[in-house]
Every structure is written in structure tokens, then in C-alpha cells.
Enzyme design. Structure first.
Site: not given
Lengths: 354, 430
Positions: B60, B62, B304, B308
Site C-alpha cells: 500500500h 501512494h 499506506d 503531502h
């Protein structure tokens, strides 16, 4: 002082600057002290010229990301009574519409040289964020559903002026608790001052978890009313209807509205409070709002004195300390001395004028 | 294929799915060619006192490319991965454009091939992750995609999810679900509980996750599909999965490091670094996640990893984007929270971070036993090294690290991907 030391001094200053972000940050002594200082400013407000020079040369910025004419005017009046300079920054006329971040905004305003910033924002926590980014004192004028500490102080002041001590007093908060910053800060101040708080609301207007709150909960306003010294009504917002949190305004009024018949069930010396603006005919019957026991305009009047007390306490001469235990210990002496010298100074001015 | 010099890893504790032994590993031409004592090679890696494990596999990640290259690229995410001991990562499809068709899959895999890690990608279940019509799964599967998910959101429509399961199972594919019933979670930004009540932030109940876990277990029973549950965060979810497994269903599930390390109390100061979906839960949920990992009802630890930009994390808490970094911290957090907490052994943690996730994602080149003939995807971990997590964000282009100042145990020393030493002494080599 070389630049490194200046930098350190600035950081130190930042870390020690006092803020008012939440009632939870104050202990009972600090609350009592703010209410005592409020007494002084209530007296100032009664003078022919309701103005003292205590914050002359200080600059207070109204940073209202969410429109609130009433609260802004109250803070501006409070600052002006202390002879502070005020600047107003509202979102509609600002560069925030051009995508500037809150952090850039506060750093830009700070560069102009400010001492305190009064913040209103629709998101919970923004004043706490701003306090990390500025060396000015931050005063929370309402953030999201979180806190509205000066409202809580003025409500406590108003309730005490009618009831004396709040120790052991029973206070009902009625209505939309879940979405209310007034409810959160008032529960904290009333319980800190020894009152017993009962929340009266349908469960859809209560937070899902109340386990950490020192309150009782009821869905029966009729049963609660005869037992209370204060019935505090919260504004019922139309948008709660679109979220289907209550079936209809009509049903809300019939179960949780303070109708004349319900108000008659209250004790003779009990008072009715509301943070405004009222929805007459929804949470409060028009006739009830105009009864002598409804102290709603008094709340507004006390708002100016309370906000003067907060500004004075955070910014008054030489104040650079945080809201710590040291502050609580020192504040009492310092304020009485300060207040006396303010009055002396003002007298001197009056003599010059004659 | 580029030939890398023969490499020998000397004197480590070799841990894999079969157990633990001590010895050397000789790597040549991208494969393990010998396991034993006193082996020699051109490059010597001293693994004295260290664990030598099949490389970690993250189910997982991103990686933000295409679309958000200022916060992470496949290259930078891959560097963070190998520093964390990962030899393979599975990229999530919530990019711009969405990874929902062969063209975007091809682009991601091509960028992955140029990176230091073995980058695999998921494909979206529905076009644009909009939850309206199925994405061309077979076309993506033809390029090697084995796992499909709309991660970032769950497939809301029951009938569409049933169709997705039927279609995917016919192709032998796995569906992975981000479990969140939007009608219960819309507009929320943290866990619903004492803290959300106090902070005046809209909270989402655990049930918004658990209802979708329930539904998908039911639909998996109906369709026989293979379903993998992503980032399980609640005690209720863990119990539902344990019950489904007890009935013999082929469900699998992962938990993220932050859900066994942090709770909703971290949101106290409105620092959006602690905002994540699913949100940080209560202490009792945290304990349940630990227990479920220890019991094996949660199969895998998946990061995960969600970079950002700093300015986005400085937005008001309710407006800031959810997500936190994880690739460089996951192993140390697992050792510190789970092994030192007495919940699991080091070998069990490695199972949850290497061979079990490799099996779930169908990554045949990873998580293999340390035997002759398998691709040399390995990591060397110093389990005794203590270190303090800093705010730099490591190799990531972002810095949204929620563990700053935390002292942890266990540091990845070396990582070897298909025979190439990509991390040596904690430094990426290219």
C-alpha cells in the site's frame, strides 16, 4: 545584541506569549481573575468617557475568516476602550480569496507589527494553528464547533451578576450542543466554577461520545426546567433541518423550545440566557425573550467589558507571560497595581484638560 | 540485464518463511547461488549481528506519480522504500490521471523499471475511481496488474461491487477494498469518540469501516472472489475478518503502522500531520489491531505511505488532505511496538511485512525462502540499532511524518534488489 541573540529572544518571546484559545486552558483561579478584571471594565463602561489609555500604542488585529459583525464590533469596542489601535481583516476583501494560506496571511499581518490577533474561523483549531505561527497573542473569537471562550466568560460573568457564586448552581444548556462552540466553552466554564450542567437535546444534536464530559443529559425539558437556576438556549440553525437531525422545526419547538408555558415552570429567580442571534418562535418564544428574567441584552453589554479584560490581561503593560501557574500567581497583584496606575494616569489627563 | 558483481552477505541470521539459520549468502547474476559457510564474493557485506530477510513488500504505497510529482515521484518513493528495507511496492491508483487503463499502467511500470525498487501497481476497480462503471481490468491484467482497488475511497454501490468481484474472480484477480461507507463518513476528519467531541471536529464512527467489511465478506461469499481488506483500523473490523477466516473464507487483510502506534488523542493540537483515512482510532482499537496482527487474522503490515505537501498539511484540520509517510519507518515501528511490546517475534513481523504480502499481491520474485535459485531480493536489518525519527522525511519529497522525536529500534542497513546492492550502510547507491 547580535542577530543570533535577537533570533533567540524572538523565539523565546513567541513561546512565552499568552493566548486565549480555549476555556480548558484556564484554571479556576485564572477564570475568577478575568471576571474580577471584568468588574473594573464594567465600571469603566459606565463613565462619561468610557476609555482608558492602558493599551496605547498596542495594535490589535481582527482576523475574521468567518463573518461575525457582532463579535467583531464587541472586540473592536473593547480594544478602543483600552486605547489600542485596531486593524480589521475580513475575508471578503482580502487576498485569502486569491488563494493565500492562513499561515502566509498571519505572517504578513505580523510583519506590520501587531500585539494581538483576534481570530474567528469556521474550522475548529485554526486559532491553535495560528498560535504556532505568530509571536502575537492569539484570542479565539470562535472556531468551528470547538470554542468561543470570550462568550463563555461573558456568560459566566452575567450569570454570576444575577446568582452570585455559581457553586452548586444548576444550569441547563438546551439545543444543538453537537455543532456549538458556545456549548463546549460554556460547559467548561460553568463546571470549572462549580455549577452542575445538564444538556437537554435530542441525541442527534449531541456528540456521539459524552463519556469525558462532566454533564448530565436529558431529553425532557419540562422535567429539567423547575430544577435550574439558568436555562441557556442555543441557536437552532436551519441547516440542521436539511441534515435531517430533527424531523421539523415545529417538532423541535414543541419539544425543546422555551415556550411561555415552559418558562412559567422555572423558579422565580432563575434566568434565561441566549448567545444570540435569537430565532424568536423557534428555540425561544418572543414573549419569553422579552421577560425581565431573560438577560440576553445584558450578555451583549458585558461582552465588551469581558473582552477588554481579556485584552488587558494578555497585553497589559509588560505582560509577556504564558497562561501558566506563574501567571495565575502574579496576575492578581499586577492587575490591581496596573489598574490603579491606569486610573491615576487617566485622572492626570482629566486635570490637564480642565 | 545489467550484470552486478558477485556479492556475499556474511554472517547474518537468515530468517525466512521456513525459520532461522545462520550463514552466508552468495549472490550472482541477480540470484542466490549459494547459502552456507565461508562463501566468497567481489562485494562483501558484513551482516554480523544482523537479520538477513527476504526483502519487505509493501501492499500500500501512494507514489503520487502521475499528477503530484512535487510531493513524491516513483523514483523518490522507491528510494524511500529501499531505505525502509522494501524490495517491492504496490502503487495505489489514486493518481491524476487515475491508474485505470493500460496506458497509465504502462507509464507507471516504465517509471518503476527506472527506479531502485521493484514497483508494481494496482489498477482501479472503476473508471476514475468514480464508482460508476468497471475499469478495463483484463487489459491492465495483461500488463501484469494482479490487484485492483479504488483506494482512497471504497466502492459504494453494492451491485457494482458484486459485478467487480464476479468479473475479477473470473480472471483470477484480487480485489482490495478501502472500507468506508461514505454516507456515514462524509464531511468527517477524525475518529468519532471522546476526542472528536472535545475538539469540535466531525468524527466518523468505526461502523463506517465495519459496515463495508461486513458487506464485502457477504459478497465474497456470494461470488467466491478473493478480497483483500486494506488498512483495517478498528477492533470490530479485526473481529469480522477473524470470523470470516474461521469459516474458511479466502479473505486477507492488512494494517498500517500508524494504527498500531498512534491514537486519536494525537489530534489534540489540530496538527493535520495526524490526519489520515481511516482515522487514528481509540486505544482499544490500537490494542485490537496489535492482537489481530499477532494472531495472524490480519495478515500483513502495509504502510499506506501517503506524501503531502507541507502547505496542504497546514490547512485547517478539516480541510487538510489525509495521509502520512510510512516507508522508512514501518519496520522500526513494528519492531518497537509489536516485538518490544511482546506481541510478536521478529520472524512474525517479517512474515507480515515480506512473504505474506508477497503472496497476497502475487509477487513471485519477492518474499521467497533464502535458497539457491531464487531472485536476490533481500534486506539486512540491524535489530539492535536504536534511532530517533526526525522531521526530514528521509528520501521522500514530503515531510508529513507523525513520529518525529520517537525513539525506535531496528534499522535497515542494506537492501538488495535483483542482485543489485541499492542500499549500502543506510545510503541509497543510485
Amino acid at each position: 545584541m547580535n542577530s543570533l541573540n535577537a533570533h533567540e529572544a524572538r523565539d523565546k518571546d513567541r513561546s512565552q506569549r499568552a493566548h486565549l484559545l480555549s476555556i480548558a486552558d484556564l484554571d479556576r483561579d485564572e477564570i475568577e481573575e478575568l471576571l474580577r478584571v471584568t468588574d473594573t471594565f464594567v465600571e469603566v463602561g459606565r463613565r462619561p468617557i468610557p476609555k482608558v489609555p492602558a493599551l496605547r500604542g498596542r495594535t490589535v488585529v481582527m482576523l475574521f475568516f468567518e463573518d461575525s459583525t457582532r463579535t467583531r464590533l464587541s472586540f473592536e469596542t473593547a480594544a478602543k476602550r483600552l486605547s489600542a489601535d485596531t486593524m480589521s481583516f475580513s475575508v471578503s476583501s482580502s487576498s485569502l480569496n486569491k488563494g493565500e494560506s492562513v499561515r502566509d496571511t498571519i505572517e504578513t499581518i505580523e510583519a506590520m507589527g501587531i500585539d494581538a490577533v483576534v481570530v474567528r474561523h469556521k474550522s475548529s483549531g485554526v486559532p491553535a494553528q495560528i498560535a504556532r505561527w505568530t509571536s502575537a497573542s492569539v484570542i479565539n473569537a470562535g472556531d468551528g464547533w470547538h470554542q468561543h471562550p470570550t462568550q463563555a466568560l461573558l456568560d459566566a460573568y452575567t450569570a454570576r451578576s444575577h446568582l452570585g457564586s455559581l457553586e452548586g448552581r444548576r444550569i441547563a444548556l438546551v439545543g444543538d450542543i453537537k455543532h456549538s462552540r458556545v456549548a463546549r466553552s460554556n460547559i467548561e466554564i460553568f463546571t470549572a466554577l462549580g455549577a452542575q450542567v445538564t444538556l437537554v437535546a435530542p441525541r442527534t444534536l449531541l456528540p456521539a461520545s459524552l463519556s469525558a464530559w462532566p454533564v448530565q443529559v436529558s431529553q425532557d425539558l419540562d422535567a429539567v426546567l423547575p430544577t435550574v437556576d439558568v436555562c441557556y438556549l442555543l441557536r437552532m440553525q436551519q441547516e440542521r433541518m436539511t441534515e435531517a437531525l430533527v424531523p421539523s422545526l415545529r417538532e423541535y419547538t414543541s419539544t425543546y423550545g422555551l415556550t411561555s408555558a415552559r418558562a412559567d415552570r422555572m423558579a422565580d429567580d432563575a434566568i434565561i440566557m441566549h448567545p444570540g442571534p435569537m430565532n424568536r418562535g423557534v428555540e425561544i418564544a418572543s414573549e419569553v425573550a422579552d421577560r425581565p428574567s431573560a438577560v440576553i441584552t445584558e450578555q451583549v453589554a458585558n461582552g465588551v467589558a469581558v473582552r477588554s479584560a481579556v485584552l488587558f490581561t494578555l497585553l497589559g503593560a509588560g505582560r509577556q507571560q504564558s497562561s501558566s501557574a506563574a501567571y495565575a500567581a502574579n496576575v492578581s497583584n499586577e492587575l490591581s497595581v496596573q489598574t490603579d496606575s491606569v486610573l491615576a494616569e487617566e485622572l492626570a489627563h482629566a486635570e490637564e484638560a480642565t | 540485464m545489467i550484470r552486478h558483481p558477485d556479492t556475499v552477505i556474511k554472517g547474518g541470521r537468515l530468517i525466512d518463511a521456513s525459520g532461522e539459520q545462520s550463514g552466508d549468502i552468495l549472490i550472482s547474476d541477480g540470484h542466490i547461488v549459494a547459502v552456507g559457510q565461508d562463501l566468497q564474493g567481489e562485494i562483501l557485506i558484513d551482516a554480523g549481528g544482523c537479520i538477513v530477510s527476504p526483502g519487505l513488500v509493501d501492499l500500500h504505497a501512494h507514489l503520487r506519480q502521475p499528477g503530484k510529482e512535487e510531493t513524491e515521484t516513483i523514483a523518490s518513493g522507491a528510494r524511500a522504500a529501499v531505505l525502509g528495507g522494501y524490495t517491492a511496492v504496490l502503487a495505489m491508483p489514486n493518481t491524476t490521471p487515475t491508474i485505470d487503463c493500460a496506458a497509465v499502467v504502462r507509464e507507471v511500470l516504465e517509471l518503476g523499471r527506472a527506479s531502485v525498487c521493484d514497483v508494481h501497481t494496482t489498477g482501479a476497480i472503476t473508471v476514475g475511481r468514480a464508482g460508476e462503471r468497471l475499469a478495463p481490468m483484463a487489459e491492465m491484467a495483461a500488463l501484469g496488474v494482479k490487484v485492483f482497488t479504488d483506494d482512497g475511497t471504497g466502492v459504494q454501490d453494492d451491485r457494482l461491487m458484486r459485478r467487480a468481484m464476479e468479473y475479477a474472480s473470473g480472471l483470477g484477480l484480487t480485489l482490495a477494498q478501502h472500507c468506508e461507507v461514505n454516507s456515514l463518513s462524509e464531511g468527517t476528519c477524525m475518529h468519532e469518540g471522546e476526542w472528536s467531541a472535545r475538539l469540535g471536529l466531525p468524527g466518523q464512527p468505526s461502523e463506517s469501516e465495519e459496515l463495508m467489511v461486513m458487506r464485502d465478506i457477504a459478497l465474497a461469499r456470494l461470488t467466491g472472489a478473493k478480497i483483500h481488506f486494506q488498512h483495517m483500523s478498528t477492533a470490530g473490523s479485526a473481529a469480522l475478518i477473524a470470523a470470516a477466516k474461521a469459516k474458511g473464507m479466502a479473505v486477507t487483510a492488512e494494517a498500517a503502522p500508524h494504527h498500531f502506534t498512534l491514537t486519536d488523542a494525537c489530534c489534540e493540537h489540530y496538527d493535520a500531520t495526524f490526519k489520515v483515512h481511516p482515522p487514528l482510532r481509540s486505544q482499544s482499537d490500537l490494542e485490537a489491531i496489535k492482537n489481530a496482527l499477532a494472531a495472524g487474522s490480519l495478515d500483513a503490515i502495509a504502510t499506506d505511505h501517503a506524501p503531502h505537501a507541507a502547505e496542504d498539511k497546514e490547512l485547517p484540520f478539516d480541510q487538510a488532505p489525509p495521509g502520512m509517510l510510512g516507508l522508512e519507518y514501518a519496520l522500526a515501528l513494528a519492531f518497537s511496538e509489536l516485538v518490544d511490546g511482546g506481541e510478536m517475534t521478529e520472524a512474525e513481523v517479517l512474515a507480515a511485512m515480506s512473504w505474506r504480502p508477497a503472496a497476497i499481491a502475487g509477487m513471485d520474485n519477492h518474499g521467497q525462502r533464502l535458497v539457491v535459485g531464487v531472485p536476490a531480493n533481500l534486506c539486512v536489518i540491524d535489530p539492535s540499532q536504536r534511532w530517533v525519527i526526525d522531521a526530514t522525511g528521509g528520501a521522500s519529497l514530503s515531510r508529513n511524518v507523525p513520529y518525529v522525536g520517537k525513539e525506535v529500534r531496528g534499522k535497515v542497513r542494506h537492501t538488495i534488489v535483483f542482485g543489485e546492492v541499492v542500499v549500502r550502510d543506510g545510503e541509497v547507491q543510485r
